[in-house]
Design a protein around this motif. Structure first.
Motif, short mmCIF file in Angstrom:
data_model
loop_
_atom_site.label_atom_id
_atom_site.label_comp_id
_atom_site.label_asym_id
_atom_site.label_seq_id
_atom_site.Cartn_x
_atom_site.Cartn_y
_atom_site.Cartn_z
N THR A 189 6.79 9.10 6.74
CA THR A 189 6.12 9.36 5.47
C THR A 189 4.97 8.39 5.22
O THR A 189 3.90 8.78 4.72
CB THR A 189 7.13 9.25 4.31
OG1 THR A 189 8.19 10.18 4.53
CG2 THR A 189 6.47 9.52 2.98
N VAL A 190 5.17 7.12 5.59
CA VAL A 190 4.20 6.07 5.26
C VAL A 190 3.06 6.00 6.26
O VAL A 190 1.89 5.82 5.88
CB VAL A 190 4.93 4.71 5.19
CG1 VAL A 190 3.93 3.56 5.10
CG2 VAL A 190 5.87 4.69 4.00
N HIS A 203 0.84 -1.19 0.00
CA HIS A 203 0.00 0.00 0.00
C HIS A 203 0.88 1.25 0.00
O HIS A 203 0.54 2.24 -0.66
CB HIS A 203 -0.92 0.01 1.23
CG HIS A 203 -1.86 1.15 1.26
ND1 HIS A 203 -3.07 1.15 0.58
CD2 HIS A 203 -1.79 2.36 1.88
CE1 HIS A 203 -3.69 2.30 0.77
NE2 HIS A 203 -2.94 3.05 1.56
N ALA A 204 1.98 1.20 0.74
CA ALA A 204 2.93 2.31 0.77
C ALA A 204 4.26 1.78 1.29
O ALA A 204 4.31 0.80 2.04
CB ALA A 204 2.43 3.45 1.66
N GLU A 205 5.36 2.42 0.89
CA GLU A 205 6.69 2.00 1.34
C GLU A 205 7.57 3.24 1.49
O GLU A 205 7.51 4.15 0.67
CB GLU A 205 7.30 1.04 0.31
CG GLU A 205 8.58 0.37 0.75
CD GLU A 205 9.83 1.20 0.48
OE1 GLU A 205 10.83 1.04 1.21
OE2 GLU A 205 9.78 2.02 -0.46
N ASN A 252 -3.22 6.64 5.32
CA ASN A 252 -2.77 5.30 4.94
C ASN A 252 -3.23 4.25 5.95
O ASN A 252 -3.70 3.16 5.57
CB ASN A 252 -1.24 5.27 4.83
CG ASN A 252 -0.74 5.85 3.52
OD1 ASN A 252 -1.47 5.92 2.53
ND2 ASN A 252 0.51 6.27 3.51
N THR A 284 0.78 7.54 7.88
CA THR A 284 -0.11 8.69 8.00
C THR A 284 -1.50 8.21 8.41
O THR A 284 -1.84 7.02 8.25
CB THR A 284 -0.21 9.44 6.67
OG1 THR A 284 -0.78 8.55 5.68
CG2 THR A 284 1.17 9.90 6.19
#
Length: 275
Positions: free
Chosen positions: A228-229, A221-223, A234, A231
């Motif tokens: 940063t990831v 989903h995010a890396e 997210n 949040t």
């Protein structure tokens, strides 16, 4: 020593569990896998350890495909720390730590004075030297987890993979184990060990200043860096509940579910059983 997973598809036989998964870990790094139950974290671990073949993509260890390396060669480069467990036999804690020397001794090799010294040094480093002759099965969950980390240390591997190392631990033991994980990246050689761990607690990724692979439904989903990831957007999307990310007075970030507990529906016994 670098581990790199490139555009992996993972699973069992024809059953695909995850796709498009990539990560990089070097000595001195902490890489944290986060995601709901069933998102593929354990299958990804088994694949990057060489226990399962990748369905697509590749896993490179030290610049060489892990599929082309012998198990003993992999074990000298990557150590594995499972969740703490109670064995069926009453091993002393020192004997459990010595099991980590198998990768260096060979299948039928016997540990000598140097190996015992290495095991005692690893236990002293983690503050558990006094547990050497205690029955491992009678130790607390936190103590057993530290013994397993000591076992990984005596493998003298550049990378350590940890499967939910704080699962089922109380608050104090959880903090102790996290402190030792943070120390691993600094204390071994110039750069320290590299650590790849899975957890259900995003606060741990903040505390360890980790790079994060946030997974959902077997896909990334995010890396990137935890700041940063992880949040609110997210985390809410991945876990399916409203989440807020707040900063304490000391500057540390924490994640909180934004649920109205007073108005939340009461779960029936059937629903609890299904959950």
């Amino acid at each position: 020593m670098m581990l790199e997973a490139r555009d992996l598809s993972i699973g069992y036989g024809t059953t695909v569990v995850g796709t498009r998964l990539s990560l990089v870990a070097r000595p001195g790094d902490v890489v944290c896998l986060l995601g709901p139950n069933g998102c593929g974290k354990t299958t990804l671990f088994r694949t990057i350890l060489g226990l399962l073949p990748a369905l697509a993509g590749s896993v490179m260890l030290g610049g060489k495909p892990i599929a082309q390396q012998r198990r003993a060669e992999i074990a000298r480069r990557i150590a594995y720390v499972p969740q703490a467990h109670a064995p069926p036999f009453p091993f002393e804690a020192l004997d459990v730590v010595l099991m980590g020397r198998t990768a260096r001794l060979g299948l039928f090799g016997q540990p000598g004075a140097r190996d015992r010294a290495a095991a005692r040094h690893a236990m002293a480093r983690l503050g558990i030297a006094d547990l050497a002759h205690r029955d491992y099965s009678r130790l607390s969950g936190g103590q057993r987890q530290l013994v397993l980390i000591a076992r990984a240390l005596v493998q003298e591997a550049a990378l350590i993979v940890m499967d939910e190392p704080t699962a089922s631990l109380d608050f104090g033991n959880r903090a102790q184990v996290l402190a030792q994980i943070a120390g691993l990246t600094r204390d071994t050689g110039a750069a320290g060990c590299g650590v790849i761990l899975s957890t259900h607690d995003p606060d741990q990724a903040f505390a360890l200043d980790a790079r994060v692979l946030l997974m959902k439904d077997g896909r990334p989903h995010a890396e990137g860096p935890a700041d940063t990831v992880l949040t609110a957007r997210n985390l809410s999307a991945v876990y399916g509940i409203p989440v807020t990310v707040e900063t304490t007075r000391g500057g540390r970030k924490v994640c909180l579910p934004s649920l109205d507990l007073q108005s939340a529906p009461t779960m029936t016994s059937d629903a609890l059983t299904m959950a």
